[in-house]
Motif scaffolding. Structure first.
Motif, short mmCIF file in Angstrom:
data_model
loop_
_atom_site.label_atom_id
_atom_site.label_comp_id
_atom_site.label_asym_id
_atom_site.label_seq_id
_atom_site.Cartn_x
_atom_site.Cartn_y
_atom_site.Cartn_z
N GLU A 43 49.37 32.59 33.46
CA GLU A 43 48.11 33.00 34.08
C GLU A 43 48.38 33.99 35.21
O GLU A 43 47.70 35.02 35.32
CB GLU A 43 47.37 31.78 34.63
N GLU A 44 49.35 33.65 36.05
CA GLU A 44 49.65 34.52 37.18
C GLU A 44 50.05 35.93 36.69
O GLU A 44 49.60 36.94 37.24
CB GLU A 44 50.78 33.90 38.02
N ALA A 45 50.85 35.98 35.65
CA ALA A 45 51.30 37.28 35.13
C ALA A 45 50.14 38.05 34.49
O ALA A 45 50.00 39.26 34.66
CB ALA A 45 52.43 37.09 34.12
N ARG A 46 49.30 37.33 33.76
CA ARG A 46 48.16 37.92 33.09
C ARG A 46 47.18 38.50 34.10
O ARG A 46 46.71 39.65 33.98
CB ARG A 46 47.48 36.83 32.25
N VAL A 47 46.86 37.71 35.13
CA VAL A 47 45.93 38.17 36.16
C VAL A 47 46.52 39.38 36.89
O VAL A 47 45.83 40.36 37.16
CB VAL A 47 45.60 37.03 37.15
N SER A 48 47.80 39.29 37.18
CA SER A 48 48.46 40.37 37.89
C SER A 48 48.43 41.66 37.06
O SER A 48 48.15 42.75 37.58
CB SER A 48 49.90 39.95 38.19
#
Lengths: 142, 142, 142, 142
Positions: free
Chosen positions: B42-47
């Motif tokens: 999620e963190e990578a996707r949002v970033s």
């Protein structure tokens, strides 16, 4: 890709675990966060496995998740008590599948499927007969 | 069901986000928890989305996840700095797919795919041309 | 109740751990959630203890938190890389205190203090000399 | 530093919120993690505030935590349904304190105190009379 229709009602699930939403499950948009909802399914899945499959002679096994698939059908909100239904959807040689559905009352907000691998001595192992029997007693009912 | 081979190396991913594991990501077995790892993706996707797709004229859109699929290939441990690669794998009319891979050095520990729906005025919307162009510039490279 | 002034600068902390905020750390108001920030301090505290105190002959001990006190001085946002400083603030007979500060650049956004009890054989234990020495080398510097 | 004795029984708390532990709340030692338990208190605190203090004319206020203090008295385990008691312990000019206790049955496993600041127009504000009255009706009872 779309979940099978029968999965969207409570009827097929042999086991339910109620998970009350927590304030901390919300994201910045005020919905229950996708990852937090993955935790709801995890809680129901673990609860199902503890409830039905753990026995004295089952301690030598553990279950590892090889795949997790979640379809999000509608947004979920705080506060709310969510019911997560769980059942076995496939029994293979060394792995089995669990299917789950997230419900608020009768409304299905999402479904989840996992592939669970049975591990003994750090490697995939044939599912022993007593576990196989326990799984077979708690399948999703079409 | 198995991830495509090309997804297991770092080469195809146009964007990387490093996510250091936290103590709280571990489960009772001392591995990084499956749900915690969903948070890494999620963190990578949002970033990725913030990095490439946000622009002044993009504020009227938001992205909702319709489906998330994670394949777990190996256990991940604490401490460790994990690199999550992300790229666009499909561009449809009102939705697109992102593909991600979780790496420790060159070793791929898992892959994730999401279906993202573009929402405007609370309903699915055709992807506007400038977003379509931005997505097309950051695809997974086979 | 107010934190001591010297705690609001980076200077007194002998150890720093950088914790990048994650999307999932935000609450519904778009700030980093209070409980999520407790996780930042936990990560820094565990990292400090692992870095300085673990040794082959320290394996027989574990550290239990008896008290955690966090003062929130300013709101923290996503994205951002936060530096958490940690040091020893008290060494008692069977417990010691750690003090921490949360920084964005030079700005202190909060401080935390914990009371850590040294446990051996499931009960509080005198701090052995080699741990006492290690703690004494990494104190907060007024 | 030790919690006051009256805080260790259920009697003084005017409000209770039950928080079932989740699998994901456990840390690597199989206990409920300290930070996860901070989330239990948060859930009870938010629930208390929503239950008693929210009204149409209260929407212009929000509550910010200035300090959180948790004393951990005993380890908590999974699975388990924990009852968190909450009450008002101080009413000041622009802030008030909440006290909470974490119970498994009659056993108190910890207590928490927070300082809550009332914010209006982005700065601390005198507590309006109707909120002051609501707080005064739900105090901890010695």
């Amino acid at each position: 890709m779309k979940p099978e229709l029968f999965r969207l009602s409570r009827a097929p699930y042999p086991y339910f675990r109620t998970v009350p939403a927590r304030f901390g499950d919300m994201d910045e948009e005020g919905h229950l966060n996708n990852v937090a909802l993955a935790g709801f399914y995890e809680e129901a899945r673990v609860s199902f496995l503890r409830h039905y499959l753990k026995s004295k002679d089952g301690q030598e096994f553990r279950f590892v998740i090889a795949n997790m698939n979640i379809t999000y059908l509608a947004e979920a909100h705080y506060p709310g008590d969510y019911d997560v239904g769980v059942g076995v959807s496939r029994i293979g040689n060394s792995s089995f599948n669990l299917g789950a559905g997230l419900f608020l009352g009768e409304t299905c907000l999402g479904v989840m499927d996992t592939v669970q691998v049975v591990i003994a001595n750090d490697k995939p192992s044939s599912i022993p007969q007593h576990l196989r029997d326990a799984l077979a007693r708690h399948t999703l009912v079409k």
